[in-house]
Design a protein around this motif. Sequence first.
Motif, PDB file in Angstrom:
ATOM      1  N   GLY A 161       0.385   2.062   9.357  1.00 53.86           N
ATOM      2  CA  GLY A 161       0.426   1.684   7.924  1.00 53.86           C
ATOM      3  C   GLY A 161      -0.871   1.541   7.212  1.00 53.86           C
ATOM      4  O   GLY A 161      -0.889   1.367   6.100  1.00 53.86           O
TER       5      GLY A 161
ATOM      6  N   SER B 124      -1.408   4.887   5.858  1.00 55.13           N
ATOM      7  CA  SER B 124      -0.679   5.389   4.839  1.00 55.13           C
ATOM      8  C   SER B 124       0.566   4.520   5.022  1.00 55.13           C
ATOM      9  O   SER B 124       1.311   4.504   6.088  1.00 55.13           O
ATOM     10  N   VAL B 125       1.147   4.151   3.868  1.00 52.11           N
ATOM     11  CA  VAL B 125       2.422   3.471   4.015  1.00 52.11           C
ATOM     12  C   VAL B 125       3.454   3.915   4.526  1.00 52.11           C
ATOM     13  O   VAL B 125       4.307   3.338   5.115  1.00 52.11           O
TER      14      VAL B 125
ATOM     15  N   ALA C  65       4.047   3.006   8.478  1.00 52.67           N
ATOM     16  CA  ALA C  65       4.287   1.581   8.722  1.00 52.67           C
ATOM     17  C   ALA C  65       5.066   1.195   9.703  1.00 52.67           C
ATOM     18  O   ALA C  65       6.011   1.927   9.773  1.00 52.67           O
TER      19      ALA C  65
END
Length: 89
Positions: free
Chosen positions: A13, A16-17, A20
Amino acid sequence: MRPSPGDLLTVDGRASVQFAGDRALTFRVVSVSDQPTYHGWIWLTGYVLDHCGLATAKREVYVQLAGLRPALPPTPHPRRTAPRAVRAG
């Protein structure tokens, strides 16, 4: 950290989300794109590795450089060998 082919990374995460939580990857870099992107972001091509270090999928990921971390090498399981026959006698 700017990755190079052969690097083993944790993509989670922080990078990059979309990666996550339980979507985090252990990622072996194959190539780094020189395609222009937003500042601090990069396209990487490589292989997702399982807990044994075996490649399970080839992926292209778009991640923040600041969120990439080196991954610990996976611990390979010892090979299983067939039991040896014991001769009586």
